[in-house]
Structure formats: C-alpha cells, structure tokens
Motif scaffolding. Structure first.
Motif, mmCIF file in Angstrom:
data_model
loop_
_atom_site.group_PDB
_atom_site.id
_atom_site.type_symbol
_atom_site.label_atom_id
_atom_site.label_comp_id
_atom_site.label_asym_id
_atom_site.label_seq_id
_atom_site.Cartn_x
_atom_site.Cartn_y
_atom_site.Cartn_z
ATOM 1 N N VAL A 1 -39.975 -16.812 24.500
ATOM 2 C CA VAL A 1 -40.385 -16.226 25.910
ATOM 3 C C VAL A 1 -38.600 -16.092 26.785
ATOM 4 C CG1 VAL A 1 -41.050 -17.131 28.201
ATOM 5 C CG2 VAL A 1 -42.554 -17.320 26.254
ATOM 6 N N ALA A 2 -37.810 -17.254 26.636
ATOM 7 C CA ALA A 2 -36.483 -17.097 27.485
ATOM 8 C C ALA A 2 -35.825 -16.013 26.800
ATOM 9 C CB ALA A 2 -35.937 -18.509 27.434
ATOM 10 N N THR A 3 -35.581 -15.768 25.674
ATOM 11 C CA THR A 3 -34.881 -14.685 25.013
ATOM 12 C C THR A 3 -35.407 -13.150 25.481
ATOM 13 O OG1 THR A 3 -34.588 -16.041 22.986
ATOM 14 C CG2 THR A 3 -34.227 -13.657 22.753
ATOM 15 N N ILE A 4 -36.804 -13.011 25.376
ATOM 16 C CA ILE A 4 -37.159 -11.809 25.953
ATOM 17 C C ILE A 4 -36.680 -11.462 27.290
ATOM 18 C CG2 ILE A 4 -39.440 -10.532 26.391
ATOM 19 C CD1 ILE A 4 -40.563 -11.808 23.892
ATOM 20 N N ILE A 5 -36.951 -12.422 27.961
ATOM 21 C CA ILE A 5 -36.972 -12.462 29.559
ATOM 22 C C ILE A 5 -35.398 -12.476 29.955
ATOM 23 C CG2 ILE A 5 -36.879 -13.536 31.811
ATOM 24 C CD1 ILE A 5 -39.521 -14.885 30.792
ATOM 25 N N GLY A 6 -34.835 -13.151 29.071
ATOM 26 C CA GLY A 6 -33.105 -13.109 29.208
ATOM 27 C C GLY A 6 -32.480 -11.902 28.841
ATOM 28 N N VAL A 7 -32.950 -11.291 27.591
ATOM 29 C CA VAL A 7 -32.437 -10.114 27.245
ATOM 30 C C VAL A 7 -32.627 -8.754 28.233
ATOM 31 C CG1 VAL A 7 -32.338 -8.331 25.372
ATOM 32 C CG2 VAL A 7 -32.312 -10.750 24.673
ATOM 33 N N VAL A 8 -34.266 -8.690 28.459
ATOM 34 C CA VAL A 8 -34.382 -7.577 29.338
ATOM 35 C C VAL A 8 -33.905 -7.768 30.609
ATOM 36 C CG1 VAL A 8 -36.299 -6.586 30.573
ATOM 37 C CG2 VAL A 8 -36.605 -7.457 28.259
ATOM 38 N N ARG B 1 -23.591 -11.363 31.146
ATOM 39 C CA ARG B 1 -22.218 -11.470 30.798
ATOM 40 C C ARG B 1 -21.806 -11.080 29.383
ATOM 41 N NH1 ARG B 1 -19.650 -10.329 35.384
ATOM 42 N NH2 ARG B 1 -19.784 -12.039 36.754
ATOM 43 N N VAL B 2 -22.557 -11.433 28.497
ATOM 44 C CA VAL B 2 -22.595 -10.996 27.145
ATOM 45 C C VAL B 2 -22.631 -9.367 27.007
ATOM 46 C CG1 VAL B 2 -23.351 -11.110 24.671
ATOM 47 C CG2 VAL B 2 -23.204 -13.136 26.201
ATOM 48 N N ALA B 3 -23.586 -8.835 27.457
ATOM 49 C CA ALA B 3 -24.112 -7.706 27.501
ATOM 50 C C ALA B 3 -22.923 -6.700 28.261
ATOM 51 C CB ALA B 3 -25.450 -7.202 28.207
ATOM 52 N N GLU B 4 -22.710 -7.264 29.329
ATOM 53 C CA GLU B 4 -21.490 -6.520 30.057
ATOM 54 C C GLU B 4 -20.111 -6.410 29.478
ATOM 55 O OE1 GLU B 4 -19.072 -6.921 34.374
ATOM 56 O OE2 GLU B 4 -19.804 -8.788 33.390
ATOM 57 N N SER B 5 -19.989 -7.425 28.646
ATOM 58 C CA SER B 5 -18.751 -7.443 27.744
ATOM 59 C C SER B 5 -18.870 -6.278 26.657
ATOM 60 C CB SER B 5 -18.525 -8.793 27.407
ATOM 61 O OG SER B 5 -17.302 -8.746 26.279
ATOM 62 N N GLY C 1 -24.834 -10.496 20.389
ATOM 63 C CA GLY C 1 -25.060 -11.185 21.694
ATOM 64 C C GLY C 1 -26.552 -11.698 21.874
ATOM 65 N N VAL C 2 -27.411 -11.035 21.463
ATOM 66 C CA VAL C 2 -28.731 -11.559 21.163
ATOM 67 C C VAL C 2 -29.008 -12.963 20.372
ATOM 68 C CG1 VAL C 2 -31.207 -11.109 20.428
ATOM 69 C CG2 VAL C 2 -29.796 -9.270 21.607
ATOM 70 N N VAL C 3 -28.271 -12.848 19.310
ATOM 71 C CA VAL C 3 -28.433 -13.739 18.302
ATOM 72 C C VAL C 3 -27.479 -15.057 19.144
ATOM 73 C CG1 VAL C 3 -27.287 -14.765 16.085
ATOM 74 C CG2 VAL C 3 -28.401 -12.474 16.240
ATOM 75 N N LEU C 4 -26.374 -15.010 19.653
ATOM 76 C CA LEU C 4 -25.845 -15.764 20.290
ATOM 77 C C LEU C 4 -26.626 -16.450 21.356
ATOM 78 C CD1 LEU C 4 -23.216 -17.465 20.986
ATOM 79 C CD2 LEU C 4 -22.675 -15.548 22.405
ATOM 80 N N THR C 5 -27.396 -15.562 22.183
ATOM 81 C CA THR C 5 -28.227 -16.396 23.120
ATOM 82 C C THR C 5 -29.280 -17.098 22.604
ATOM 83 O OG1 THR C 5 -28.047 -14.284 24.523
ATOM 84 C CG2 THR C 5 -29.851 -15.536 24.917
ATOM 85 N N ILE C 6 -30.126 -16.699 21.405
ATOM 86 C CA ILE C 6 -31.040 -17.474 20.604
ATOM 87 C C ILE C 6 -30.340 -18.861 20.311
ATOM 88 C CG2 ILE C 6 -32.440 -17.536 18.774
ATOM 89 C CD1 ILE C 6 -32.751 -14.539 18.914
ATOM 90 N N ILE C 7 -29.343 -18.499 19.655
ATOM 91 C CA ILE C 7 -28.805 -20.006 19.212
ATOM 92 C C ILE C 7 -28.526 -20.944 20.280
ATOM 93 C CG2 ILE C 7 -26.828 -21.151 17.976
ATOM 94 C CD1 ILE C 7 -26.786 -18.537 16.149
ATOM 95 N N SER C 8 -28.067 -20.458 21.522
ATOM 96 C CA SER C 8 -27.664 -21.284 22.673
ATOM 97 C C SER C 8 -28.779 -21.646 23.186
ATOM 98 C CB SER C 8 -27.022 -20.462 23.503
ATOM 99 O OG SER C 8 -25.826 -19.930 23.138
ATOM 100 N N LEU C 9 -29.951 -20.879 23.196
ATOM 101 C CA LEU C 9 -31.468 -21.492 23.978
ATOM 102 C C LEU C 9 -32.114 -22.500 22.958
ATOM 103 C CD1 LEU C 9 -32.827 -18.021 25.110
ATOM 104 C CD2 LEU C 9 -32.025 -19.979 26.520
ATOM 105 N N ILE C 10 -31.780 -22.326 21.678
ATOM 106 C CA ILE C 10 -32.222 -23.436 20.661
ATOM 107 C C ILE C 10 -31.747 -24.760 21.075
ATOM 108 C CG2 ILE C 10 -32.276 -24.355 18.373
ATOM 109 C CD1 ILE C 10 -32.581 -21.434 17.364
ATOM 110 N N GLY C 11 -30.320 -24.786 21.429
ATOM 111 C CA GLY C 11 -29.693 -26.190 21.861
ATOM 112 C C GLY C 11 -29.957 -26.380 23.015
ATOM 113 N N TYR C 12 -30.184 -25.452 24.151
ATOM 114 C CA TYR C 12 -30.866 -25.822 25.369
ATOM 115 C C TYR C 12 -32.301 -26.194 25.391
ATOM 116 C CZ TYR C 12 -26.728 -23.208 27.343
ATOM 117 O OH TYR C 12 -25.682 -22.522 28.054
ATOM 118 N N SER C 13 -33.143 -25.869 24.321
ATOM 119 C CA SER C 13 -34.382 -26.325 24.358
ATOM 120 C C SER C 13 -34.627 -27.858 24.189
ATOM 121 C CB SER C 13 -35.157 -25.392 23.441
ATOM 122 O OG SER C 13 -34.882 -25.775 22.163
#
Length: 219
Positions: free
Chosen positions: A25-32, A109-113, A152-164
C-alpha cells in the motif's frame, strides 16, 4: 525449540501478510504521489518548461520538512491523525498510512534526481518540436529515466520494509511486531534469528529482481 516452532507456525504467516500489506500500500501511494510531486518540482525548476521559483521552493520545503523527521518520530506524530482517519492507529492499516506519508517525499526526491539526469540536448530537441509538456514527459523523459526510476522503486520498497519493522514498536502488526513481542520480550532468540534470515533473503530477492529489470529496460 518446540516453543519457537509453535510461535513461528502460529504467527509468522500473519506477520508476513501484514508486512506485505503495509509495504505494498505504501509503495503504491508513495510512487504515484511521489512521482507527481517530482514532476512538479522538475517542471517548475527547468527553464525549458514552466519555471516557477515560488512553487518549487514551497513544495521542496514541505518535502524536505517531512523527510527531515526520523520515521519513528514521524510515526508517533501521526498517531492522532491516523486515529482521526480510521479510529485505531495500532493496526496494519494505521501502519500503512504512516508508511505512505513517509514514502511520498522519499520517492519524490528519488524520482526528481532521476528526472534531472535526462540529457538536456534531447530535452531541448523535444521542446523545439512544439509538443505539449505531457507528451514530452511521456515520450522523452520517462523512457530515459526508466532504469533509474525502477531502481528508485526498489530502494523505496527496501526502505519501507525496514520502516515497517518500526511500526511493530507501537503494536501495529507485521514482522517487527512479532520480533518485539516474541523475540525480544519473551527472549525467543530462535524467532529473532528466523525473522532476520527472512528479511535478508527478502531484500536480496527484491534487489536482484529490480536490478535485472532495470538492466533489461536500459537503452
């Protein structure tokens, strides 16, 4: 040993399902939403589009303000907001909301970069054709940034696993909650060991798949 196996048999499946739910859920919302914010920052900064310093500075400030908060503090600050939205913040859905709010500025910020890496010459050629901004973004920008975007999506997913896992500190479910309840509070070292192994394998698989996909779409 039997106690460890019983705990894993009874709780591991639900813990993994809760973590998957929150991260997806967080990945979909975060990416969009993150992509939309990144495009806004990119367009309002690039002289070839519609530069607007005020909008760029304000949006950039909000993004940086949220990113400046460690996730644990952000999660605690958001508890009243989540409680207002869904009633009980100590659930996987409550955790997903907190994760989503953290994911949006992170991915922005990842996408902007990634967008900033587009060849200026290619961009100028596309703009010179007189095509609308939406067509330039879809036809010239996105194909160029797709490999970086995927990473960037992969980095976000891995970070969210840690955050979860941190969401478990407030009892909102997931594999972090299981690690704290059983591995830490009940001194079940075997449970902690299994969870650590699962997380390592999971992150490695996600990283491998993301790298393979990024290489496949690289021009």
């Amino acid at each position: 040993m039997n106690t460890t196996l019983d705990i894993l048999r009874t709780n591991l499946g639900k813990a993994l399902a809760d973590t998957a739910y929150m991260v997806i859920v967080a990945t979909i919302i975060g990416v969009v939403l993150g992509t939309l914010i990144a495009l806004l920052l990119y367009i309002t900064e690039n002289r070839l589009f519609t530069p607007n310093r005020v909008v760029n500075v304000v949006v950039g400030f909000v993004v940086n303000a949220i990113r400046s908060l460690p996730f644990l503090i952000l999660m605690v600050v958001l508890i009243p907001v989540v409680q207002l939205l869904i009633g009980d913040p100590y659930t996987p859905t409550g955790g997903a909301i907190s994760l989503s709010i953290a994911a949006v500025p992170f991915f922005a910020r990842v996408a902007e970069s990634a967008f900033s890496e587009v060849d200026p010459g290619l961009l100028e050629a596309a703009v010179s054709t007189g095509a609308p901004i939406t067509q330039i973004i879809a036809g010239a920008v996105f194909p160029q940034v797709l490999p970086s975007f995927i990473r960037g999506v992969v980095l976000t997913i891995i970070s969210l696993i840690g955050y979860s896992a941190m969401v478990g500190t407030i009892g909102a479910g997931g594999i972090g909650d299981m690690a704290i309840q059983y591995g830490y509070n009940r001194y079940e070292t075997g449970v902690l060991a299994v969870i650590v192994v699962i997380l390592i394998v999971l992150v490695q698989l996600i990283q491998w798949f993301g790298d393979a996909l990024a290489r496949r779409v690289t021009h």
